[in-house]
Design a protein around this motif. Structure first.
Motif, PDB file in Angstrom:
ATOM      1  N   UNK A  48       0.817  -1.213   0.000  1.00 47.27           N
ATOM      2  CA  UNK A  48       0.000   0.000   0.000  1.00 47.27           C
ATOM      3  C   UNK A  48       0.851   1.264   0.000  1.00 47.27           C
ATOM      4  N   UNK A  49       1.895   1.312   0.807  1.00 51.07           N
ATOM      5  CA  UNK A  49       2.739   2.498   0.899  1.00 51.07           C
ATOM      6  C   UNK A  49       3.334   2.840  -0.462  1.00 51.07           C
ATOM      7  N   UNK A  50       3.827   1.834  -1.170  1.00 47.74           N
ATOM      8  CA  UNK A  50       4.425   2.061  -2.481  1.00 47.74           C
ATOM      9  C   UNK A  50       3.357   2.502  -3.474  1.00 47.74           C
ATOM     10  N   UNK A  51       2.187   1.864  -3.422  1.00 47.88           N
ATOM     11  CA  UNK A  51       1.101   2.235  -4.332  1.00 47.88           C
ATOM     12  C   UNK A  51       0.697   3.688  -4.168  1.00 47.88           C
ATOM     13  N   UNK A  52       0.715   4.199  -2.927  1.00 46.07           N
ATOM     14  CA  UNK A  52       0.293   5.577  -2.680  1.00 46.07           C
ATOM     15  C   UNK A  52       1.304   6.571  -3.231  1.00 46.07           C
ATOM     16  N   UNK A  53       2.579   6.200  -3.269  1.00 50.02           N
ATOM     17  CA  UNK A  53       3.613   7.136  -3.693  1.00 50.02           C
ATOM     18  C   UNK A  53       3.968   7.023  -5.166  1.00 50.02           C
ATOM     19  N   UNK A  54       3.704   5.890  -5.760  1.00 52.32           N
ATOM     20  CA  UNK A  54       4.019   5.700  -7.174  1.00 52.32           C
ATOM     21  C   UNK A  54       2.739   5.616  -7.965  1.00 52.32           C
ATOM     22  N   UNK A  55       2.736   6.293  -9.079  1.00 52.88           N
ATOM     23  CA  UNK A  55       1.650   6.108 -10.019  1.00 52.88           C
ATOM     24  C   UNK A  55       2.211   5.147 -11.060  1.00 52.88           C
ATOM     25  N   UNK A  56       1.761   3.897 -11.022  1.00 55.84           N
ATOM     26  CA  UNK A  56       2.294   2.866 -11.906  1.00 55.84           C
ATOM     27  C   UNK A  56       1.367   2.703 -13.097  1.00 55.84           C
ATOM     28  N   UNK A  57       1.925   2.918 -14.273  1.00 60.67           N
ATOM     29  CA  UNK A  57       1.162   2.763 -15.506  1.00 60.67           C
ATOM     30  C   UNK A  57       1.388   1.364 -16.050  1.00 60.67           C
TER      31      UNK A  57
END
Length: 132
Positions: free
Chosen positions: A98-107
């Motif tokens: 979750x922490x990584x998902x919140x900081x990275x916008x992964x396309x």
């Protein structure tokens, strides 16, 4: 100008392969990481991150995995980095903490389209004077 592409594989140890699927990318330094990376591998990744002016992350989840392992610290360094403005892509579905998902916008992109983006020559800004 150093450009760095970090190819990050996620999965069980036996699923992780060596190399990356992009073929030659002459303008980029490509570095392979995985969620089982040792301290030396992560040290070299951090050094390249420190030298890079442009950073691209490509995530490839090969199967279920329990944790990001040492890659967590590297990703935190990427998120704190002031020089590099990272772009993150995934090859297919990738489940990140979750922490990584919140900081990275992964396309989500496939290999061919990422390679095409990276192979593009740099274009001068629109307001730049014409070359003489």
């Amino acid at each position: 100008m150093t450009k760095a592409l970090f190819y990050i594989q996620l999965g069980a140890r036996e699923q992780i392969g060596f190399g990356h699927p992009f073929g030659p990318l002459p303008a980029w330094q490509v570095y392979d990481l995985d969620n089982h990376a040792d301290a030396t591998t992560l040290k070299y990744a951090s050094r390249l991150l420190g030298e890079a002016e442009e950073v691209v992350l490509v995530f490839n989840q090969l199967g279920p995995y329990e944790s990001l392992g040492g890659v967590t610290g590297f990703l935190e360094s990427v998120m704190r980095s002031k020089k590099a403005n990272p772009t993150a892509y995934s090859l297919g579905q990738v489940t990140l903490p979750v922490l990584v998902n919140k900081r990275f916008s992964v396309q989500e992109k496939d290999i061919k389209s990422i390679k095409a983006l990276l192979d593009k020559p740099l274009e001068p800004p629109q307001d730049a004077p014409p070359a003489s």
